[in-house]
Design a protein around this motif. Sequence first.
Motif, PDB file in Angstrom:
ATOM      1  N   VAL A  13       0.840  -1.202   0.000  1.00 45.43           N
ATOM      2  CA  VAL A  13       0.000   0.000   0.000  1.00 45.43           C
ATOM      3  C   VAL A  13       0.875   1.252   0.000  1.00 45.43           C
ATOM      4  N   ASN A  14       1.907   1.267   0.832  1.00 40.66           N
ATOM      5  CA  ASN A  14       2.803   2.428   0.860  1.00 40.66           C
ATOM      6  C   ASN A  14       3.558   2.591  -0.456  1.00 40.66           C
ATOM      7  N   ASN A  15       3.920   1.492  -1.084  1.00 41.79           N
ATOM      8  CA  ASN A  15       4.600   1.559  -2.377  1.00 41.79           C
ATOM      9  C   ASN A  15       3.684   2.188  -3.433  1.00 41.79           C
ATOM     10  N   ILE A  16       2.452   1.727  -3.499  1.00 42.80           N
ATOM     11  CA  ILE A  16       1.486   2.290  -4.453  1.00 42.80           C
ATOM     12  C   ILE A  16       1.232   3.762  -4.125  1.00 42.80           C
ATOM     13  N   LYS A  17       1.114   4.076  -2.859  1.00 42.15           N
ATOM     14  CA  LYS A  17       0.894   5.471  -2.429  1.00 42.15           C
ATOM     15  C   LYS A  17       2.019   6.360  -2.934  1.00 42.15           C
ATOM     16  N   ASN A  18       3.267   5.923  -2.792  1.00 46.05           N
ATOM     17  CA  ASN A  18       4.406   6.705  -3.254  1.00 46.05           C
ATOM     18  C   ASN A  18       4.386   6.909  -4.765  1.00 46.05           C
ATOM     19  N   ILE A  19       3.984   5.881  -5.498  1.00 50.70           N
ATOM     20  CA  ILE A  19       3.924   5.982  -6.966  1.00 50.70           C
ATOM     21  C   ILE A  19       2.823   6.952  -7.384  1.00 50.70           C
ATOM     22  N   ILE A  20       1.678   6.891  -6.717  1.00 49.55           N
ATOM     23  CA  ILE A  20       0.575   7.815  -7.023  1.00 49.55           C
ATOM     24  C   ILE A  20       0.997   9.252  -6.721  1.00 49.55           C
ATOM     25  N   GLU A  21       1.641   9.450  -5.589  1.00 45.42           N
ATOM     26  CA  GLU A  21       2.073  10.800  -5.224  1.00 45.42           C
ATOM     27  C   GLU A  21       3.154  11.324  -6.174  1.00 45.42           C
ATOM     28  N   ALA A  22       3.988  10.427  -6.705  1.00 44.88           N
ATOM     29  CA  ALA A  22       4.999  10.836  -7.685  1.00 44.88           C
ATOM     30  C   ALA A  22       4.342  11.340  -8.974  1.00 44.88           C
ATOM     31  N   ALA A  23       3.105  10.920  -9.206  1.00 42.68           N
ATOM     32  CA  ALA A  23       2.353  11.382 -10.377  1.00 42.68           C
ATOM     33  C   ALA A  23       1.651  12.707 -10.095  1.00 42.68           C
ATOM     34  N   GLY A  24       1.898  13.283  -8.910  1.00 46.77           N
ATOM     35  CA  GLY A  24       1.331  14.590  -8.587  1.00 46.77           C
ATOM     36  C   GLY A  24      -0.039  14.555  -7.963  1.00 46.77           C
ATOM     37  N   ILE A  25      -0.450  13.413  -7.436  1.00 51.84           N
ATOM     38  CA  ILE A  25      -1.769  13.267  -6.829  1.00 51.84           C
ATOM     39  C   ILE A  25      -1.620  13.231  -5.311  1.00 51.84           C
TER      40      ILE A  25
END
Length: 101
Positions: A13-25
């Motif tokens: 979950v934290n990995n996906i969260k980091n990837i989403i946030e890297a996309a500016g979300i």
Amino acid sequence: MKMVYSNESLFLVNNIKNIIEAAGIVTFLKNEFTQGAVGEVSVFDCWPEIWVLENSDYEKALVVIANVQKLLSMDDWICNKCGEKNHASFEVCWQCQHEQA
């Protein structure tokens, strides 16, 4: 706010969260510390969840997650030049820098 992802593994979950946030979300992590309540509360109610703060980012976040899951399901590949095995996410051979054919 809308939920975009949930899994029993806080690491994933934290990995996906980091990837989403890297996309500016901008995201919010819910149930980060509820694993200790399992038994008192339904297991599924204790899974960590990623929520997007802006409803307008919901579809974009789902696309990001789908792209990650697509990469995870791809097969490893063998370099045509040097014969080295490469992870599916690599577009260039790690050994000889030859592009994937």
